[in-house]
Design a protein around this motif. Structure first.
Motif, PDB file in Angstrom:
ATOM      1  N   ILE A  63       0.810  -1.206   0.000  1.00 25.99           N
ATOM      2  CA  ILE A  63       0.000   0.000   0.000  1.00 25.99           C
ATOM      3  C   ILE A  63       0.851   1.266   0.000  1.00 25.99           C
ATOM      4  O   ILE A  63       0.575   2.201  -0.699  1.00 25.99           O
ATOM      5  N   MET A  64       1.914   1.256   0.781  1.00 19.73           N
ATOM      6  CA  MET A  64       2.827   2.399   0.807  1.00 19.73           C
ATOM      7  C   MET A  64       2.098   3.697   1.126  1.00 19.73           C
ATOM      8  O   MET A  64       1.375   4.245   0.314  1.00 19.73           O
ATOM      9  N   SER A  65       2.327   4.200   2.315  1.00 10.90           N
ATOM     10  CA  SER A  65       1.577   5.372   2.792  1.00 10.90           C
ATOM     11  C   SER A  65       1.467   6.446   1.713  1.00 10.90           C
ATOM     12  O   SER A  65       2.403   6.683   0.959  1.00 10.90           O
ATOM     13  N   THR A  66       0.339   7.098   1.662  1.00  7.38           N
ATOM     14  CA  THR A  66       0.045   8.013   0.562  1.00  7.38           C
ATOM     15  C   THR A  66       1.098   9.096   0.369  1.00  7.38           C
ATOM     16  O   THR A  66       1.495   9.405  -0.739  1.00  7.38           O
ATOM     17  N   GLN A  67       1.518   9.678   1.475  1.00  5.85           N
ATOM     18  CA  GLN A  67       2.418  10.812   1.309  1.00  5.85           C
ATOM     19  C   GLN A  67       3.866  10.503   1.597  1.00  5.85           C
ATOM     20  O   GLN A  67       4.707  11.376   1.447  1.00  5.85           O
ATOM     21  N   GLY A  68       4.134   9.274   1.965  1.00  7.05           N
ATOM     22  CA  GLY A  68       5.522   8.917   2.186  1.00  7.05           C
ATOM     23  C   GLY A  68       6.393   9.331   1.004  1.00  7.05           C
ATOM     24  O   GLY A  68       7.395  10.010   1.183  1.00  7.05           O
ATOM     25  N   PRO A  69       6.003   8.938  -0.185  1.00 11.60           N
ATOM     26  CA  PRO A  69       6.791   9.263  -1.367  1.00 11.60           C
ATOM     27  C   PRO A  69       7.017  10.760  -1.573  1.00 11.60           C
ATOM     28  O   PRO A  69       8.114  11.174  -1.943  1.00 11.60           O
ATOM     29  N   TYR A  70       6.004  11.581  -1.333  1.00 10.00           N
ATOM     30  CA  TYR A  70       6.175  13.022  -1.516  1.00 10.00           C
ATOM     31  C   TYR A  70       7.191  13.545  -0.532  1.00 10.00           C
ATOM     32  O   TYR A  70       8.050  14.348  -0.865  1.00 10.00           O
ATOM     33  N   LEU A  71       7.024  13.068   0.697  1.00  6.20           N
ATOM     34  CA  LEU A  71       7.967  13.428   1.742  1.00  6.20           C
ATOM     35  C   LEU A  71       9.383  13.073   1.294  1.00  6.20           C
ATOM     36  O   LEU A  71      10.300  13.875   1.384  1.00  6.20           O
ATOM     37  N   ALA A  72       9.534  11.863   0.784  1.00  5.70           N
ATOM     38  CA  ALA A  72      10.839  11.393   0.359  1.00  5.70           C
ATOM     39  C   ALA A  72      11.386  12.250  -0.774  1.00  5.70           C
ATOM     40  O   ALA A  72      12.580  12.548  -0.808  1.00  5.70           O
ATOM     41  N   GLU A  73      10.520  12.649  -1.659  1.00  2.00           N
ATOM     42  CA  GLU A  73      10.947  13.442  -2.805  1.00  2.00           C
ATOM     43  C   GLU A  73      11.629  14.733  -2.352  1.00  2.00           C
ATOM     44  O   GLU A  73      12.711  15.087  -2.811  1.00  2.00           O
ATOM     45  N   ILE A  74      10.960  15.417  -1.423  1.00  2.00           N
ATOM     46  CA  ILE A  74      11.510  16.664  -0.888  1.00  2.00           C
ATOM     47  C   ILE A  74      12.804  16.393  -0.129  1.00  2.00           C
ATOM     48  O   ILE A  74      13.815  17.051  -0.346  1.00  2.00           O
ATOM     49  N   ALA A  75      12.760  15.416   0.746  1.00  3.39           N
ATOM     50  CA  ALA A  75      13.930  15.119   1.563  1.00  3.39           C
ATOM     51  C   ALA A  75      15.102  14.688   0.685  1.00  3.39           C
ATOM     52  O   ALA A  75      16.244  15.024   0.958  1.00  3.39           O
ATOM     53  N   HIS A  76      14.788  13.950  -0.386  1.00  2.17           N
ATOM     54  CA  HIS A  76      15.842  13.490  -1.281  1.00  2.17           C
ATOM     55  C   HIS A  76      16.550  14.681  -1.927  1.00  2.17           C
ATOM     56  O   HIS A  76      17.775  14.671  -2.104  1.00  2.17           O
TER      57      HIS A  76
END
Lengths: 254, 254
Positions: free
Chosen positions: B6-19
Motif C-alpha cells: 500500500i505504501m503510505s500516501t504521502q511517504g513518497p512526496y515526503l521522500a521526494e523533498i527530503a531526497h
DNA sequence: GGAACGCTACGGCCTCGGCCGTAGCATCGG
DNA sequence: CCGATGCTACGGCCGAGGCCGTAGCGTTCC
C-alpha cells in the motif's frame, strides 16, 4: 572532490539527515511512526513495501542517525520516533510537500480525513487540533511565554478540570505548550507535553478514537460534548465518524 | 518493487523533498541561501564545491521541487529560497543535525559566532534573536494569537517608534509574528514578516552587520544602544565584533 | 527438545544519480 | 562585430546504495 573549496560547515550534516529521510521506504516508515505509536519491524516493512531484511537495514540506518529508537520486548522490537524534534522536522517537510505546485495535493477521502483530525506524533493536529488551539486562544486561556505558550490562570483551571496538572513537567527541557505549524491548514496547533497529555486523556476517555492504518482520528459524539463542556469556545466542524475503511492487514506473500 | 502493498500516501512526496535536500552539494547550497540573500549560480557552485555545470543541474532540480526560485538579471541568475516555509523546514532538520548524538556539535569559533547572532532566512536567530524575543515577552508586548504571536498596544508603539508599521502586511497570508525554533539554542525567536522588517531596518541603520561567507551577524555598539533604547528589557550577552575572518573569495581555478 | 517465528548480518545484482568534459545559447563590453 | 562571461544541455563514467536470497542468532510456544 578536487578542491571542494570550503563547503559550508553544516551543509553535510544537514544532508546526512535529509538523506536518511530521502528514501521512499524510510520516509514511509517515518511517516507511519508520526502518530507516536511504536511499530514492529515487520509492520514497518509492510508499510514501506519492502522485504523484512531490507527494512531491517533501513531501520539500522535510521537508528544510527538518531531518528528512531526501539524497545525490545520478547522477540519483537517496537520502533518509535526518537523524539518530538523528529516529528517537527518531518512536519516541516510535509508543509513543503503539500504546497508544492499544488500538483501533489492530497487525493480524495484519505486527505479529507487527515485534514479533519489526526495525530501529529503525540498531540492533535488538523482541524481538531486547531479547534482546541483557537478555543484556548479565544477564551484568553493562553499567553505568549518564553518557551512558546503558557496557560493563564483560567487555562490552568480548564486543564485541572480535565484531570491534568498543568505544571507537572515543568522541570523537563521540553516545553509544556508550544505552537506547531499544521501542514494541511497552514495554521498552528498545540504541541508540547501538555498537549500530549491532553491527547492521551482523550483516547483514554474514548472522546477520540484512532483509525487504523492512518494517522486520522475520529471525534466521538461523547468527545464533542466533553470538549465543548471543557472549552467554552470550542467549535469543530464535524470530524465525525465515517464508515470505516477496512484494509487487508497483511499482504499476500507472492 | 514487486507488490509494494500500500505504501503510505504521502511517504513518497515526503521522500521526494527530503531526497532533494539529501545531497551534500544541494544541502550546502540551500544552507547558504538560508540567510535570505540571493546568490548566483557560480557562487553557489563554489560554496558547494562542484563545477558550475554540476551546480546548474542541482539548481534545476531544486527549482523543479519548488525549493528555490530565481530572478534573471542580465546574464546572471540570482537564486533564492522559494519561501519562508523552506527555511523553516531546513531549520527543523538542523535541530536534528545538532542534537544528534552530540557527535557532530558545531566546531569551534564558527559555531560560537553562529550561536551568538545570525540570520534565519530573513529574520534574526541565535542569542540576538532570542534576546529580542524575550525582551518583547518580558515587557508584555507580545500576546498569543491565532497565527502565533500578536503585538499588544505597547508592542505596536515600540515598532512604530522604529519606523515600522505593525499592521502593514495584515492582508497577506504570512503571519506577522510567529515563533521559530532555534537550532542552536532550542528556544524560539521571532519569525514572520514583521520580524523580517525589523531585521531589514537593523541592517539599514548599521545596527547589525553581516559577516561574509556566513550567516553570522554582528551587533554593533550603535546597534546595542539602539536596541536597548527601543526594547527596555533587551539584554544580549555580547555578540560583539570579533576580528574578521577573511577568506579567499574565489577558488584558484586549477 | 524441537519447531516456528522475529529479526539481523552478509553477499551479489543492478539501477539511480552525481560528476565533469564538451558544446551551445544568451548577454555584456569594447 | 568579436571575444569574454554566465549559464545550461547532453553524454559517458563510475561509485553509492537499495533490493533480495541465504544464513545465523535469540525468543517463544508446545
Amino acid at each position: 572532490m578536487a578542491h571542494h573549496a570550503i563547503m559550508s560547515t553544516q551543509g553535510p550534516y544537514l544532508a546526512e539527515i535529509a538523506h536518511l529521510m530521502g528514501d521512499p521506504a524510510r520516509a514511509s516508515m517515518l511517516h507511519a511512526l508520526m502518530d507516536g505509536r511504536a511499530l514492529t519491524a515487520k509492520e514497518l516493512a509492510w508499510i514501506a513495501g519492502v522485504a523484512p531484511q531490507t527494512a531491517s537495514g533501513h531501520l539500522a540506518k535510521l537508528m544510527q542517525g538518531n531518528l528512531i529508537a526501539f524497545a525490545a520486548q520478547g522477540r519483537h522490537r517496537y520502533y518509535r520516533l526518537a523524539g518530538p524534534e523528529v516529528a517537527t522536522a518531518l512536519e516541516g517537510l510535509m508543509v513543503l510537500a503539500n504546497l508544492d505546485g499544488a500538483s501533489r495535493r492530497l487525493p480524495s477521502r484519505v486527505g479529507a480525513e487527515l485534514s479533519q483530525a489526526r495525530t501529529c506524533y503525540d498531540h492533535f493536529a488538523g482541524r481538531l487540533g486547531i479547534g482546541i488551539h483557537d478555543a484556548l486562544m479565544a477564551g484568553g486561556h493562553l499567553a505568549a511565554s518564553e518557551g512558546g505558550y503558557a496557560l493563564t490562570a483560567s487555562g490552568k483551571a480548564i486543564f485541572r478540570a480535565l484531570g491534568l496538572e498543568p505544571d507537572a513537567g515543568s522541570k523537563s527541557r521540553r516545553a509544556a505548550l508550544r505552537p506547531c505549524l499544521d501542514w494541511s491548514e497552514r495554521r498552528p496547533h498545540l504541541a508540547g507535553h501538555l498537549a500530549a497529555s491532553l491527547a492521551c486523556r482523550c483516547f483514554e476517555m474514548d472522546w477520540v478514537r484512532r483509525r487504523k492504518d492512518s494517522r486520522a482520528v475520529i471525534l466521538t459524539e461523547k468527545g464533542r460534548g466533553a470538549l465543548e463542556a471543557a472549552f467554552p469556545e470550542f467549535r469543530c466542524d464535524a470530524p465525525g465518524p465515517v464508515n470505516p475503511v477496512v484494509r487487508e492487514p497483511v499482504p499476500a506473500p507472492a
